[in-house]
Design an enzyme around this catalytic site. Sequence first.
Site, short mmCIF file in Angstrom:
data_model
loop_
_atom_site.label_atom_id
_atom_site.label_comp_id
_atom_site.label_asym_id
_atom_site.label_seq_id
_atom_site.Cartn_x
_atom_site.Cartn_y
_atom_site.Cartn_z
N GLY A 90 56.26 7.24 8.34
CA GLY A 90 55.59 6.46 7.29
C GLY A 90 56.56 5.51 6.63
O GLY A 90 57.05 4.55 7.24
N VAL A 91 56.90 5.82 5.39
CA VAL A 91 57.83 4.99 4.60
C VAL A 91 59.14 4.76 5.35
O VAL A 91 59.72 3.68 5.32
CB VAL A 91 58.10 5.67 3.24
N TYR A 92 59.58 5.78 6.10
CA TYR A 92 60.89 5.67 6.76
C TYR A 92 60.87 4.84 8.03
O TYR A 92 61.89 4.60 8.66
CB TYR A 92 61.48 7.06 7.01
N ASP B 143 54.99 13.86 0.99
CA ASP B 143 55.79 14.48 -0.08
C ASP B 143 54.98 14.52 -1.38
O ASP B 143 54.84 15.55 -2.04
CB ASP B 143 57.07 13.63 -0.27
N ASP C 158 44.89 16.78 6.65
CA ASP C 158 45.78 16.76 5.49
C ASP C 158 46.57 18.07 5.50
O ASP C 158 45.98 19.15 5.37
CB ASP C 158 44.93 16.65 4.22
N SER D 238 59.21 10.96 9.22
CA SER D 238 59.83 9.63 9.28
C SER D 238 58.92 8.52 9.77
O SER D 238 59.36 7.36 9.85
CB SER D 238 61.11 9.64 10.15
N1 APR Z 1 49.10 15.27 5.61
C1 APR Z 1 49.65 14.96 6.81
N2 APR Z 1 50.30 13.80 7.06
C2 APR Z 1 50.40 12.92 6.03
C3 APR Z 1 49.86 13.17 4.75
C4 APR Z 1 49.18 14.40 4.57
N3 APR Z 1 48.64 14.74 3.39
N4 APR Z 1 50.15 12.09 3.95
C5 APR Z 1 50.81 11.22 4.71
N5 APR Z 1 50.97 11.70 5.97
C6 APR Z 1 51.62 11.09 7.12
C7 APR Z 1 51.83 9.60 7.11
O1 APR Z 1 50.64 8.93 7.53
C8 APR Z 1 52.95 9.47 8.13
O2 APR Z 1 52.43 9.42 9.45
O3 APR Z 1 52.92 11.62 7.18
C9 APR Z 1 53.76 10.77 7.98
C10 APR Z 1 55.09 10.61 7.25
O4 APR Z 1 54.99 9.58 6.29
P1 APR Z 1 55.70 9.70 4.87
O5 APR Z 1 55.02 10.69 4.04
O6 APR Z 1 55.81 8.29 4.34
O7 APR Z 1 57.17 10.27 5.19
P2 APR Z 1 58.45 9.56 5.80
O8 APR Z 1 58.12 8.39 6.64
O9 APR Z 1 59.25 10.69 6.39
O10 APR Z 1 59.20 9.00 4.52
C11 APR Z 1 59.74 9.93 3.60
O11 APR Z 1 58.60 8.89 1.80
O12 APR Z 1 57.09 9.86 0.40
C12 APR Z 1 58.40 9.50 0.52
O13 APR Z 1 59.61 11.09 -0.81
C13 APR Z 1 59.33 10.68 0.52
O14 APR Z 1 61.28 9.33 0.32
C14 APR Z 1 60.52 10.10 1.23
C15 APR Z 1 59.89 9.21 2.28
#
Ligand code: APR
Length: 181
Positions: free
Chosen positions: A120-122, A35, A11, A118
């Site tokens: 995760g959600v992206y 985030d 984390d 990028s």
């Molecule tokens: N520590 C490390 N990695 C993490 C953590 C954490 N605490 N939480 C999530 N992740 C990982 C996810 O598993 C993923 O592999 O971070 C990576 C990025 O995922 P997201 O957080 O969804 O970010 P992203 O894909 O860049 O999307 C950004 O998501 O949360 C919203 O506000 C953010 O709109 C923005 C979008």
Amino acid sequence: MKDRIDIIQGDITTLTVDAIVNAANSGLLGGGGVDGAIHRAAGPELLIACREIGGCPTGEVRVTPAFHLPANYVFHGVGPIWQGGGAGEPGLLRACYRNALVEASNRQLSSIAFPAISCGVYGYPRHEAADIALSEVRQWLGGHEHPRKVVFVLFNQPMADLYEQLLASKCKKQTYFSDGC
Ligand code: APR
């Protein structure tokens, strides 16, 4: 080079490094994923600091203090939303990593931690995103003293394994063509 890159599963909010990179959105108003975790751990002051900045274009990075996090800075990087690969996503993701490294170098930081921006959600394909992350960081470290150490913090073990495999194959190629990784 190998001693300047760490790959861990964990984390990112728990890391005691100079700067952690947030996978933010262009509004810089928090969200889910990393985030959300960073904003929860940093405390409400982080959102106030982000509101004062007023946003960040995709591919760029904005810097705030880290408040209640163990790190000193949060580098809010906005990665691209995956749209199939034809909307400039690779260049924007590359720029996000590079701009974070520029900010770290300008501050002569010794350590910075990246999540998988990028991925995760992206919705960015993980293998391609990991390849961009590792090649951009390796290229930077090959020509700059700062940051001294880059930590890739992956939230799950399969992702950490992917980064390890990709880094090992890049090192193998480099060793074949030069004097080491
Ligand atoms: N520590 C490390 N990695 C993490 C953590 C954490 N605490 N939480 C999530 N992740 C990982 C996810 O598993 C993923 O592999 O971070 C990576 C990025 O995922 P997201 O957080 O969804 O970010 P992203 O894909 O860049 O999307 C950004 O998501 O949360 C919203 O506000 C953010 O709109 C923005 C979008």
